[in-house]
Each structure stands twice: as C-alpha cells, then as structure tokens.
Scaffold this motif. Structure first.
Motif, short mmCIF file in Angstrom:
data_model
loop_
_atom_site.label_atom_id
_atom_site.label_comp_id
_atom_site.label_asym_id
_atom_site.label_seq_id
_atom_site.Cartn_x
_atom_site.Cartn_y
_atom_site.Cartn_z
N ASP A 195 64.58 52.52 61.43
CA ASP A 195 64.57 53.54 62.48
C ASP A 195 65.86 54.36 62.46
O ASP A 195 65.84 55.58 62.69
CB ASP A 195 64.38 52.89 63.85
CG ASP A 195 62.99 52.28 64.01
OD1 ASP A 195 62.11 52.58 63.18
OD2 ASP A 195 62.81 51.50 64.97
N GLU A 225 65.65 56.77 59.47
CA GLU A 225 64.65 57.80 59.72
C GLU A 225 65.17 58.83 60.70
O GLU A 225 65.00 60.06 60.52
CB GLU A 225 63.36 57.16 60.24
CG GLU A 225 62.20 58.13 60.35
CD GLU A 225 61.84 58.78 59.02
OE1 GLU A 225 61.88 60.04 58.95
OE2 GLU A 225 61.56 58.06 58.05
N SER A 226 65.84 58.36 61.75
CA SER A 226 66.42 59.28 62.74
C SER A 226 67.51 60.14 62.12
O SER A 226 67.60 61.34 62.38
CB SER A 226 66.98 58.49 63.93
OG SER A 226 65.97 57.81 64.61
N ARG A 246 67.77 60.99 58.98
CA ARG A 246 67.13 61.95 58.08
C ARG A 246 66.58 63.15 58.83
O ARG A 246 66.65 64.29 58.36
CB ARG A 246 66.02 61.27 57.28
CG ARG A 246 65.29 62.21 56.33
CD ARG A 246 64.43 61.50 55.33
NE ARG A 246 63.28 60.85 55.91
CZ ARG A 246 62.29 60.31 55.18
NH1 ARG A 246 62.35 60.35 53.85
NH2 ARG A 246 61.28 59.73 55.76
N GLN A 247 66.03 62.90 60.01
CA GLN A 247 65.40 63.97 60.78
C GLN A 247 66.40 64.85 61.52
O GLN A 247 66.07 65.98 61.90
CB GLN A 247 64.41 63.37 61.77
CG GLN A 247 63.21 62.71 61.12
CD GLN A 247 62.27 62.07 62.13
OE1 GLN A 247 62.42 62.26 63.34
NE2 GLN A 247 61.31 61.31 61.64
N THR A 248 67.62 64.35 61.74
CA THR A 248 68.58 65.10 62.57
C THR A 248 69.78 65.62 61.79
O THR A 248 70.68 66.20 62.39
CB THR A 248 69.09 64.20 63.71
OG1 THR A 248 69.70 63.02 63.16
CG2 THR A 248 67.96 63.79 64.64
#
Length: 329
Positions: free
Chosen positions: A245, A248-249, A251-253
C-alpha cells in the motif's frame, strides 16, 4: 508568554529564556502526542549532548496529556522552544518544527528514544565529511525484556549504497529517530507528507534519494531505540500488505522517471507474489486446499518461477504432499 503565530491560529510557540539568540548549527526536533511520561528522558539525552551548538524544539501534537507533558518539561522549559498545536499528526508536528527551526541541519529524535552523548558530534562529522544531504545510524533496542542485545539493523538492515532502488527493495532502511538532514533539502522535497501519515517517513526518504545530494548510513549504534512489546510482531500478511500500500500510494502521488517507475512496478509484483504465497500458506494450514491453489496460482502470475509453478500444481493436485513438505521444512 507564548507567542501566537501571526499567520496561523492553530499553534503557539514559546521560546525559553536560555535558548541561544544567535542561529545554532543544528535544530533538534522532538514531536510528542502520546507517552508523555517518556519525554523527559528523551529531552535529557539531547541536553546532555557533547555538541552544544544546537536548539531543541518540542512539539506538542494536541496531546490529551498536555498538563502532564508540561510538568515533565518544567525543569527544562527555559532551555527549549515549545510549540503546541491542535492534533494534526506527527508529520504535521515535524513540519511545523522544521519551518520554525533556525539551524542548517535538522536532527530528529522520537519521543521515548534516547541519544548516546556523542550522537550529534558523530553525525555532524559524518554528514559534513561526505557532503551528504542526510545521514542516519543504527540503534540498540531496549525495553523488550530480553537479555539478548539486539540492534535495529538486525531486523531492518542497511546494506550497500543508500539510493532509490535500495530503499524500494528493502536493502536499506532509514531510522528517522537516528537521522540528521540538511534543512534546505527537507524544504526542497516538501518535508513530510501530512496526508499520508502511515508512510510519511518512507516517502520522505524516497524523495530525498530522488533529488538530494545523497543519503549516508553510519554503522554506529548512536541511539537507544525503545521497542514496544509488539515491535516487529505484525504478521507477514499485514507487513506485506502495508509495504504494498505504501509503494502504491507513493507511485500515485509522486512524479517518477521511467526507471523509477519500473523499479516500483517490479517491487510491487514481488510484494503481490509474496502476499499471495502467504495467503496460500494460511489456506493450506487450515485445510482450505481450493483457495490455497488459487493463491499460489496468483503468486505465480505475478512472479513466475519453477518453484511457484510446482507449488501451485501440488496445491491443486496433491495438497496433502505440499502440506507435508511445509510441516517438514
């Protein structure tokens, strides 16, 4: 009397009478919201440092034990800068301290942990000698009721160069409570991410590795790290899920180069595979062979290998043999 910040009304700042008027070389930050009874010992370990050219900022992050906290600080109240804010999280508390710090270098020590007397001296020499943007050290664990002298890096090692890839893959693990960072480098990367408290430390070190002048690990135990009873006892599924998690967070931000995106994608595949394997093990141990076979097949889909292929095949066709293998290994 406390000073009200002229631009914000959610925190106050009180500067002790004994705080240097001239700018210090180092600003030490202690953020507190819980376990207020531990702050006095932490603070005294900072005040007892051999290196004296530092200021200390203690941030009260909306603690429900504010009265007790201020009693614990009473004997050293005039030696510190005391900031009190509404509960906003440790990341927000650290950021307010960084904004109000006057030193070119920032050193973090979490409430409850203790510095060795030569922490600041040793870390200062190390960061300047190598011109790093940030440095960190190892720590001795205490508070675990064990006669065995363990260190932080035994369970969270740092091996080789500290860079973006080694942080992503877990070869290097930064201990924030044993870190010293150039203030400008912190400002340049946006400090701690307040909207993502659970992985703010990790994300900060990744951003520093992306953009700063390098991170150094000093293999000295300059800190006594208070390990709580549940230290590192999270089950493997929870640990892997958290790592997944976090990445993933991030990578997205975060803006990533193509190489950085590939490194994270590869690591996420590894974590998904490992998570599925652990799920398969749980299903297998409870006799749920159908779901175990599915889990191992999912793992093999994320990270194909002959071993995972064999395990997935056994889980589907001969689960009793696979269970016997696991119990015997």
């Amino acid at each position: 009397m406390p000073e009200q910040n002229p631009q914000n009304n959610y925190f106050t700042k009180r500067v002790g009478r004994n705080v240097f008027e001239t700018r210090p070389r180092i600003s030490v930050i202690i953020a507190v919201n819980d376990s207020v009874d531990l702050v006095r010992e932490t603070l005294e370990s900072v005040i007892s440092q051999k290196y004296r050219e530092h200021e200390i900022l203690v941030v009260n992050d909306g603690s429900s034990g504010t009265e007790q906290l201020e009693r614990e600080l009473k004997t050293n109240f005039e030696n510190i800068i005391y900031i009190k804010q509404r509960r906003a999280g440790i990341s927000a508390a650290r950021n307010i301290a960084i904004e109000n710090a006057r030193g070119d270098l920032i050193a973090f020590v979490d409430n409850g942990h203790l510095w060795q007397p030569d922490f600041l001296t040793t870390q200062l020499v190390f960061i300047e000698r190598h011109n790093y943007a940030a440095v960190y050290c190892d720590a001795v664990l205490f508070g675990m009721h064990s006669a065995y002298r363990r260190t932080f890096m035994e369970s969270s090692p740092s091996e080789g160069e500290v860079n973006f890839e080694s942080l992503i893959n877990g070869r290097c693990n930064v201990l924030t409570a044993g870190a010293m960072v150039r203030r400008q480098a912190l400002l340049d990367v946006g400090m701690f991410q307040e909207s993502a408290e659970a992985f703010a430390d990790f994300a900060l070190w990744l951003r520093l590795a992306q953009r700063s002048g390098g991170i150094g690990y000093q293999q000295k135990q300059l800190l006594k790290y208070r390990a709580h009873a549940d230290y590192r006892l999270a089950d493997d599924l929870t640990r892997l899920e958290t790592q997944r998690d976090v990445l993933e967070s991030f990578r997205q931000t975060t803006d990533l180069t193509e190489d950085e995106a590939e490194i994270i994608a590869a690591r996420l595949e590894e974590l998904e595979a490992a998570f599925a394997v652990e799920q398969g093990n749980v299903f297998l141990s409870t006799g749920n062979y159908h779901d175990a076979a599915i889990a191992f097949r999912v793992a093999n889909g994320h990270q194909k290998s002959l071993k995972l292929t064999a395990i997935a095949w056994l889980a589907r066709l001969a689960p009793w043999a696979l269970l016997k293998f696991y119990r015997g290994s």
